[in-house]
Scaffold this motif. Structure first.
Motif, PDB file in Angstrom:
ATOM      1  N   PHE A  17     -18.336 -19.594  10.580  1.00 25.40           N
ATOM      2  CA  PHE A  17     -18.100 -18.168  10.707  1.00 25.40           C
ATOM      3  C   PHE A  17     -17.885 -17.479   9.364  1.00 25.40           C
ATOM      4  O   PHE A  17     -17.673 -16.276   9.313  1.00 25.40           O
ATOM      5  CB  PHE A  17     -16.893 -17.914  11.617  1.00 25.40           C
ATOM      6  CG  PHE A  17     -17.100 -18.485  12.988  1.00 25.40           C
ATOM      7  CD1 PHE A  17     -18.060 -17.972  13.838  1.00 25.40           C
ATOM      8  CD2 PHE A  17     -16.346 -19.559  13.424  1.00 25.40           C
ATOM      9  CE1 PHE A  17     -18.253 -18.490  15.102  1.00 25.40           C
ATOM     10  CE2 PHE A  17     -16.528 -20.085  14.683  1.00 25.40           C
ATOM     11  CZ  PHE A  17     -17.493 -19.558  15.517  1.00 25.40           C
ATOM     12  N   THR A  18     -17.904 -18.233   8.294  1.00 23.22           N
ATOM     13  CA  THR A  18     -17.778 -17.655   6.964  1.00 23.22           C
ATOM     14  C   THR A  18     -19.174 -17.482   6.394  1.00 23.22           C
ATOM     15  O   THR A  18     -19.952 -18.432   6.329  1.00 23.22           O
ATOM     16  CB  THR A  18     -16.949 -18.562   6.037  1.00 23.22           C
ATOM     17  OG1 THR A  18     -15.670 -18.742   6.619  1.00 23.22           O
ATOM     18  CG2 THR A  18     -16.803 -17.958   4.670  1.00 23.22           C
ATOM     19  N   ASN A  19     -19.469 -16.286   5.988  1.00 20.85           N
ATOM     20  CA  ASN A  19     -20.749 -15.997   5.362  1.00 20.85           C
ATOM     21  C   ASN A  19     -20.525 -14.936   4.301  1.00 20.85           C
ATOM     22  O   ASN A  19     -19.394 -14.530   4.046  1.00 20.85           O
ATOM     23  CB  ASN A  19     -21.793 -15.570   6.411  1.00 20.85           C
ATOM     24  CG  ASN A  19     -21.304 -14.441   7.283  1.00 20.85           C
ATOM     25  OD1 ASN A  19     -20.514 -13.603   6.859  1.00 20.85           O
ATOM     26  ND2 ASN A  19     -21.769 -14.413   8.519  1.00 20.85           N
ATOM     27  N   GLU A  20     -21.582 -14.472   3.670  1.00 26.12           N
ATOM     28  CA  GLU A  20     -21.444 -13.500   2.584  1.00 26.12           C
ATOM     29  C   GLU A  20     -20.822 -12.206   3.089  1.00 26.12           C
ATOM     30  O   GLU A  20     -20.001 -11.583   2.414  1.00 26.12           O
ATOM     31  CB  GLU A  20     -22.799 -13.237   1.946  1.00 26.12           C
ATOM     32  CG  GLU A  20     -23.325 -14.425   1.179  1.00 26.12           C
ATOM     33  CD  GLU A  20     -24.742 -14.225   0.667  1.00 26.12           C
ATOM     34  OE1 GLU A  20     -25.269 -13.088   0.760  1.00 26.12           O
ATOM     35  OE2 GLU A  20     -25.305 -15.201   0.161  1.00 26.12           O
ATOM     36  N   GLU A  21     -21.201 -11.800   4.286  1.00 23.81           N
ATOM     37  CA  GLU A  21     -20.661 -10.570   4.861  1.00 23.81           C
ATOM     38  C   GLU A  21     -19.148 -10.694   5.060  1.00 23.81           C
ATOM     39  O   GLU A  21     -18.382  -9.809   4.669  1.00 23.81           O
ATOM     40  CB  GLU A  21     -21.351 -10.299   6.204  1.00 23.81           C
ATOM     41  CG  GLU A  21     -20.846  -9.065   6.926  1.00 23.81           C
ATOM     42  CD  GLU A  21     -21.523  -8.898   8.278  1.00 23.81           C
ATOM     43  OE1 GLU A  21     -22.171  -7.852   8.457  1.00 23.81           O
ATOM     44  OE2 GLU A  21     -21.395  -9.806   9.126  1.00 23.81           O
ATOM     45  N   ALA A  22     -18.716 -11.796   5.624  1.00 20.99           N
ATOM     46  CA  ALA A  22     -17.291 -12.018   5.881  1.00 20.99           C
ATOM     47  C   ALA A  22     -16.502 -12.087   4.579  1.00 20.99           C
ATOM     48  O   ALA A  22     -15.410 -11.515   4.470  1.00 20.99           O
ATOM     49  CB  ALA A  22     -17.086 -13.290   6.696  1.00 20.99           C
ATOM     50  N   ALA A  40     -13.988 -13.321   9.958  1.00 16.84           N
ATOM     51  CA  ALA A  40     -15.017 -14.192  10.527  1.00 16.84           C
ATOM     52  C   ALA A  40     -16.099 -13.284  11.090  1.00 16.84           C
ATOM     53  O   ALA A  40     -15.819 -12.260  11.703  1.00 16.84           O
ATOM     54  CB  ALA A  40     -14.436 -15.076  11.619  1.00 16.84           C
ATOM     55  N   SER A  41     -17.338 -13.667  10.867  1.00 15.51           N
ATOM     56  CA  SER A  41     -18.453 -12.844  11.325  1.00 15.51           C
ATOM     57  C   SER A  41     -19.393 -13.692  12.174  1.00 15.51           C
ATOM     58  O   SER A  41     -19.831 -14.763  11.755  1.00 15.51           O
ATOM     59  CB  SER A  41     -19.190 -12.269  10.116  1.00 15.51           C
ATOM     60  OG  SER A  41     -20.273 -11.493  10.536  1.00 15.51           O
ATOM     61  N   THR A  42     -19.671 -13.189  13.378  1.00 23.91           N
ATOM     62  CA  THR A  42     -20.627 -13.856  14.260  1.00 23.91           C
ATOM     63  C   THR A  42     -21.805 -12.905  14.463  1.00 23.91           C
ATOM     64  O   THR A  42     -21.873 -11.840  13.852  1.00 23.91           O
ATOM     65  CB  THR A  42     -19.976 -14.196  15.617  1.00 23.91           C
ATOM     66  OG1 THR A  42     -19.607 -12.986  16.274  1.00 23.91           O
ATOM     67  CG2 THR A  42     -18.760 -15.082  15.443  1.00 23.91           C
ATOM     68  N   ASP A  43     -22.720 -13.275  15.344  1.00 28.82           N
ATOM     69  CA  ASP A  43     -23.883 -12.427  15.597  1.00 28.82           C
ATOM     70  C   ASP A  43     -23.509 -11.097  16.244  1.00 28.82           C
ATOM     71  O   ASP A  43     -24.169 -10.091  16.026  1.00 28.82           O
ATOM     72  CB  ASP A  43     -24.889 -13.164  16.486  1.00 28.82           C
ATOM     73  CG  ASP A  43     -25.494 -14.362  15.769  1.00 28.82           C
ATOM     74  OD1 ASP A  43     -25.504 -14.354  14.521  1.00 28.82           O
ATOM     75  OD2 ASP A  43     -25.937 -15.290  16.464  1.00 28.82           O
ATOM     76  N   ILE A  56     -14.504 -10.257  13.238  1.00 29.99           N
ATOM     77  CA  ILE A  56     -13.102 -10.434  13.582  1.00 29.99           C
ATOM     78  C   ILE A  56     -12.298 -10.437  12.286  1.00 29.99           C
ATOM     79  O   ILE A  56     -12.568 -11.226  11.375  1.00 29.99           O
ATOM     80  CB  ILE A  56     -12.876 -11.743  14.355  1.00 29.99           C
ATOM     81  CG1 ILE A  56     -13.741 -11.723  15.616  1.00 29.99           C
ATOM     82  CG2 ILE A  56     -11.408 -11.933  14.689  1.00 29.99           C
ATOM     83  CD1 ILE A  56     -13.840 -13.042  16.312  1.00 29.99           C
ATOM     84  N   VAL A  57     -11.320  -9.544  12.217  1.00 32.67           N
ATOM     85  CA  VAL A  57     -10.515  -9.365  11.008  1.00 32.67           C
ATOM     86  C   VAL A  57      -9.062  -9.671  11.355  1.00 32.67           C
ATOM     87  O   VAL A  57      -8.518  -9.106  12.306  1.00 32.67           O
ATOM     88  CB  VAL A  57     -10.637  -7.916  10.477  1.00 32.67           C
ATOM     89  CG1 VAL A  57      -9.792  -7.743   9.236  1.00 32.67           C
ATOM     90  CG2 VAL A  57     -12.080  -7.550  10.222  1.00 32.67           C
ATOM     91  N   GLY A  58      -8.468 -10.541  10.590  1.00 32.03           N
ATOM     92  CA  GLY A  58      -7.038 -10.826  10.721  1.00 32.03           C
ATOM     93  C   GLY A  58      -6.356 -10.413   9.437  1.00 32.03           C
ATOM     94  O   GLY A  58      -6.780 -10.802   8.353  1.00 32.03           O
ATOM     95  N   VAL A  59      -5.313  -9.589   9.522  1.00 37.18           N
ATOM     96  CA  VAL A  59      -4.636  -9.111   8.321  1.00 37.18           C
ATOM     97  C   VAL A  59      -3.128  -9.279   8.449  1.00 37.18           C
ATOM     98  O   VAL A  59      -2.576  -9.241   9.543  1.00 37.18           O
ATOM     99  CB  VAL A  59      -4.957  -7.619   8.028  1.00 37.18           C
ATOM    100  CG1 VAL A  59      -6.396  -7.436   7.661  1.00 37.18           C
ATOM    101  CG2 VAL A  59      -4.580  -6.736   9.182  1.00 37.18           C
ATOM    102  N   ILE A  60      -2.497  -9.464   7.316  1.00 37.43           N
ATOM    103  CA  ILE A  60      -1.045  -9.405   7.204  1.00 37.43           C
ATOM    104  C   ILE A  60      -0.759  -8.159   6.381  1.00 37.43           C
ATOM    105  O   ILE A  60      -1.260  -8.018   5.259  1.00 37.43           O
ATOM    106  CB  ILE A  60      -0.469 -10.650   6.503  1.00 37.43           C
ATOM    107  CG1 ILE A  60      -0.771 -11.893   7.333  1.00 37.43           C
ATOM    108  CG2 ILE A  60       1.029 -10.505   6.282  1.00 37.43           C
ATOM    109  CD1 ILE A  60      -0.359 -13.192   6.663  1.00 37.43           C
ATOM    110  N   THR A  78     -24.647  -1.815  11.381  1.00 36.89           N
ATOM    111  CA  THR A  78     -24.394  -2.902  12.324  1.00 36.89           C
ATOM    112  C   THR A  78     -23.858  -2.333  13.632  1.00 36.89           C
ATOM    113  O   THR A  78     -23.192  -1.298  13.652  1.00 36.89           O
ATOM    114  CB  THR A  78     -23.402  -3.934  11.753  1.00 36.89           C
ATOM    115  OG1 THR A  78     -23.326  -5.019  12.662  1.00 36.89           O
ATOM    116  CG2 THR A  78     -22.032  -3.356  11.535  1.00 36.89           C
ATOM    117  N   ASP A  79     -24.181  -2.988  14.692  1.00 36.78           N
ATOM    118  CA  ASP A  79     -23.638  -2.598  15.990  1.00 36.78           C
ATOM    119  C   ASP A  79     -22.683  -3.671  16.512  1.00 36.78           C
ATOM    120  O   ASP A  79     -22.412  -3.759  17.708  1.00 36.78           O
ATOM    121  CB  ASP A  79     -24.771  -2.346  16.985  1.00 36.78           C
ATOM    122  CG  ASP A  79     -25.673  -3.565  17.142  1.00 36.78           C
ATOM    123  OD1 ASP A  79     -25.571  -4.494  16.314  1.00 36.78           O
ATOM    124  OD2 ASP A  79     -26.475  -3.591  18.095  1.00 36.78           O
TER     125      ASP A  79
END
Length: 190
Positions: A86-91, A110-113, A117-121, A146-147
Protein backbone atom coordinates in the motif's frame (compact mmCIF):
# COMPACT_ATOMS: atom_id res chain seq x y z
CA UNK A 1 78.35 -3.48 104.00
CA UNK A 2 80.18 -2.15 101.12
CA UNK A 3 79.59 -5.35 99.27
CA UNK A 4 75.89 -5.11 99.82
CA UNK A 5 75.77 -1.61 98.35
CA UNK A 6 77.90 -2.69 95.41
CA UNK A 7 75.67 -5.62 94.84
CA UNK A 8 72.51 -3.45 94.87
CA UNK A 9 74.07 -0.91 92.48
CA UNK A 10 75.20 -3.68 90.12
CA UNK A 11 71.74 -5.23 90.20
CA UNK A 12 70.17 -1.82 89.50
CA UNK A 13 72.34 -1.18 86.44
CA UNK A 14 71.69 -4.69 85.17
CA UNK A 15 67.96 -4.15 85.41
CA UNK A 16 68.16 -0.79 83.67
CA UNK A 17 70.29 -2.29 80.88
CA UNK A 18 67.92 -5.21 80.48
CA UNK A 19 64.92 -2.88 80.43
CA UNK A 20 66.43 -0.78 77.65
CA UNK A 21 67.42 -3.87 75.71
CA UNK A 22 63.88 -5.33 75.98
CA UNK A 23 62.36 -2.08 74.68
CA UNK A 24 64.61 -2.12 71.63
CA UNK A 25 63.84 -5.77 71.03
CA UNK A 26 60.10 -5.14 71.33
CA UNK A 27 60.22 -2.28 68.80
CA UNK A 28 62.21 -4.41 66.39
CA UNK A 29 59.79 -7.30 66.83
CA UNK A 30 56.79 -5.00 66.19
CA UNK A 31 58.41 -3.70 62.99
CA UNK A 32 59.04 -7.26 61.78
CA UNK A 33 55.46 -8.26 62.60
CA UNK A 34 54.10 -5.21 60.76
CA UNK A 35 56.09 -6.06 57.63
CA UNK A 36 55.12 -9.74 57.70
CA UNK A 37 51.38 -9.23 58.21
CA UNK A 38 48.78 -7.82 55.85
CA UNK A 39 45.34 -6.55 56.69
CA UNK A 40 42.45 -8.89 55.90
CA UNK A 41 39.63 -7.49 53.75
CA UNK A 42 36.35 -9.33 53.58
CA UNK A 43 34.60 -8.36 50.34
CA UNK A 44 32.55 -10.01 47.63
CA UNK A 45 33.76 -10.37 44.07
CA UNK A 46 31.43 -7.55 43.01
CA UNK A 47 32.82 -5.25 45.73
CA UNK A 48 36.37 -6.10 44.62
CA UNK A 49 35.47 -5.25 40.98
CA UNK A 50 33.98 -1.94 42.10
CA UNK A 51 37.03 -1.12 44.23
CA UNK A 52 39.39 -1.90 41.35
CA UNK A 53 37.09 -0.15 38.82
CA UNK A 54 36.67 -3.32 36.77
CA UNK A 55 33.37 -3.77 34.90
CA UNK A 56 31.93 -6.57 32.85
CA UNK A 57 31.70 -6.18 29.09
CA UNK A 58 28.40 -5.04 27.70
CA UNK A 59 26.47 -7.07 25.13
CA UNK A 60 27.66 -4.67 22.44
CA UNK A 61 31.30 -5.05 23.48
CA UNK A 62 30.93 -8.83 23.41
CA UNK A 63 29.69 -8.65 19.82
CA UNK A 64 25.95 -8.26 20.38
CA UNK A 65 23.19 -10.79 20.27
CA UNK A 66 23.46 -13.50 17.66
CA UNK A 67 21.24 -12.69 14.70
CA UNK A 68 19.32 -15.19 12.70
CA UNK A 69 20.17 -15.36 9.06
CA UNK A 70 17.24 -14.06 7.03
CA UNK A 71 18.00 -13.66 3.36
CA UNK A 72 15.94 -11.10 1.47
CA UNK A 73 13.80 -10.32 4.53
CA UNK A 74 13.20 -6.71 3.49
CA UNK A 75 13.49 -7.07 -0.25
CA UNK A 76 10.64 -5.65 -2.25
CA UNK A 77 8.65 -8.39 -3.86
CA UNK A 78 6.13 -6.29 -5.74
CA UNK A 79 6.40 -4.30 -8.93
CA UNK A 80 6.54 -0.80 -7.40
CA UNK A 81 9.73 -1.52 -5.43
CA UNK A 82 8.25 -0.91 -1.95
CA UNK A 83 8.05 -3.55 0.75
CA UNK A 84 4.51 -2.52 1.71
CA UNK A 85 1.97 -3.07 -1.07
CA UNK A 86 0.00 0.00 0.00
CA UNK A 87 3.03 2.28 -0.03
CA UNK A 88 3.70 3.93 -3.35
CA UNK A 89 4.95 7.27 -4.65
CA UNK A 90 1.53 8.85 -4.22
CA UNK A 91 1.26 7.74 -0.59
CA UNK A 92 4.78 8.90 0.22
CA UNK A 93 4.22 12.31 -1.37
CA UNK A 94 0.99 12.83 0.60
CA UNK A 95 2.58 11.69 3.88
CA UNK A 96 5.62 13.96 3.47
CA UNK A 97 3.43 16.96 2.66
CA UNK A 98 1.14 16.35 5.64
CA UNK A 99 4.07 15.90 8.03
CA UNK A 100 5.31 19.36 7.07
CA UNK A 101 2.09 20.86 8.45
CA UNK A 102 2.52 22.50 11.82
CA UNK A 103 -0.57 20.92 13.44
CA UNK A 104 0.36 17.36 12.38
CA UNK A 105 2.90 15.42 14.42
CA UNK A 106 2.91 12.20 12.40
CA UNK A 107 1.18 11.10 9.21
CA UNK A 108 0.94 7.71 7.57
CA UNK A 109 -0.75 7.18 4.22
CA UNK A 110 -1.81 4.07 2.34
CA UNK A 111 -3.09 4.22 -1.21
CA UNK A 112 -5.14 1.56 -2.96
CA UNK A 113 -6.93 1.56 -6.31
CA UNK A 114 -10.10 3.05 -4.86
CA UNK A 115 -9.06 4.69 -1.55
CA UNK A 116 -6.52 6.93 0.10
CA UNK A 117 -6.34 6.20 3.81
CA UNK A 118 -4.64 8.81 5.99
CA UNK A 119 -3.76 8.33 9.63
CA UNK A 120 -2.53 11.38 11.53
CA UNK A 121 -1.48 12.32 15.03
CA UNK A 122 -2.37 15.94 15.71
CA UNK A 123 -0.74 18.47 18.02
CA UNK A 124 -2.54 18.80 21.34
CA UNK A 125 -3.21 22.50 20.69
CA UNK A 126 -4.38 22.01 17.08
CA UNK A 127 -7.91 23.07 16.24
CA UNK A 128 -9.64 19.72 16.16
CA UNK A 129 -12.94 21.01 14.88
CA UNK A 130 -12.03 21.30 11.21
CA UNK A 131 -8.85 19.24 11.08
CA UNK A 132 -10.33 16.18 9.35
CA UNK A 133 -12.00 18.30 6.65
CA UNK A 134 -8.82 20.34 6.15
CA UNK A 135 -6.75 17.18 5.74
CA UNK A 136 -9.23 15.83 3.18
CA UNK A 137 -9.06 19.13 1.25
CA UNK A 138 -5.26 19.05 1.35
CA UNK A 139 -5.18 15.48 0.02
CA UNK A 140 -7.59 16.44 -2.79
CA UNK A 141 -5.27 19.34 -3.69
CA UNK A 142 -2.29 17.00 -3.79
CA UNK A 143 -4.08 14.43 -5.94
CA UNK A 144 -6.58 16.52 -7.94
CA UNK A 145 -7.43 14.10 -10.77
CA UNK A 146 -8.63 11.22 -8.66
CA UNK A 147 -12.00 9.87 -7.71
CA UNK A 148 -10.60 7.81 -4.82
CA UNK A 149 -12.41 7.88 -1.50
CA UNK A 150 -10.34 9.77 1.10
CA UNK A 151 -10.57 8.41 4.65
CA UNK A 152 -8.88 10.26 7.50
CA UNK A 153 -8.19 8.73 10.89
CA UNK A 154 -6.97 10.90 13.75
CA UNK A 155 -5.51 10.21 17.14
CA UNK A 156 -7.35 9.94 20.44
CA UNK A 157 -7.48 13.70 20.99
CA UNK A 158 -9.81 14.21 18.05
CA UNK A 159 -11.75 11.05 18.88
CA UNK A 160 -12.34 12.22 22.46
CA UNK A 161 -13.49 15.66 21.34
CA UNK A 162 -15.90 14.23 18.78
CA UNK A 163 -17.23 11.75 21.37
CA UNK A 164 -17.78 14.57 23.87
CA UNK A 165 -19.48 16.70 21.23
CA UNK A 166 -21.78 13.81 20.33
CA UNK A 167 -22.62 13.29 24.01
CA UNK A 168 -23.46 16.98 24.41
CA UNK A 169 -25.73 16.91 21.36
CA UNK A 170 -27.58 13.88 22.72
CA UNK A 171 -27.90 15.50 26.15
CA UNK A 172 -29.26 18.66 24.51
CA UNK A 173 -32.19 16.68 23.11
CA UNK A 174 -32.93 14.89 26.40
CA UNK A 175 -35.30 17.64 27.60
CA UNK A 176 -37.54 17.21 24.55
CA UNK A 177 -37.50 13.43 24.95
CA UNK A 178 -38.49 13.62 28.62
CA UNK A 179 -41.31 16.07 27.88
CA UNK A 180 -42.61 13.77 25.14
CA UNK A 181 -42.37 10.75 27.48
CA UNK A 182 -44.29 12.53 30.26
CA UNK A 183 -47.00 13.66 27.84
CA UNK A 184 -47.42 10.11 26.52
CA UNK A 185 -47.53 8.75 30.08
CA UNK A 186 -50.22 11.22 31.11
CA UNK A 187 -52.28 10.65 27.95
CA UNK A 188 -52.14 6.86 28.34
CA UNK A 189 -53.40 7.04 31.94
CA UNK A 190 -56.48 9.08 30.96
Amino acid sequence: MWTKKAFIIAAFFTMVACANDNGANEDAQREIDRKNTQPIHYETNQEKKERLHVRDQTIGEKGGYPQTHQDKANDANNKNGYTDVFTNEEAQMIAETLQNKREIVQAQVASTDDRIIVGVILQAHAKQKDSVQQIKKEVKKLVPNTDKQIIVYTDDIHWDRMKNLDARLKAKNNGDKIEKYINEFINNNN
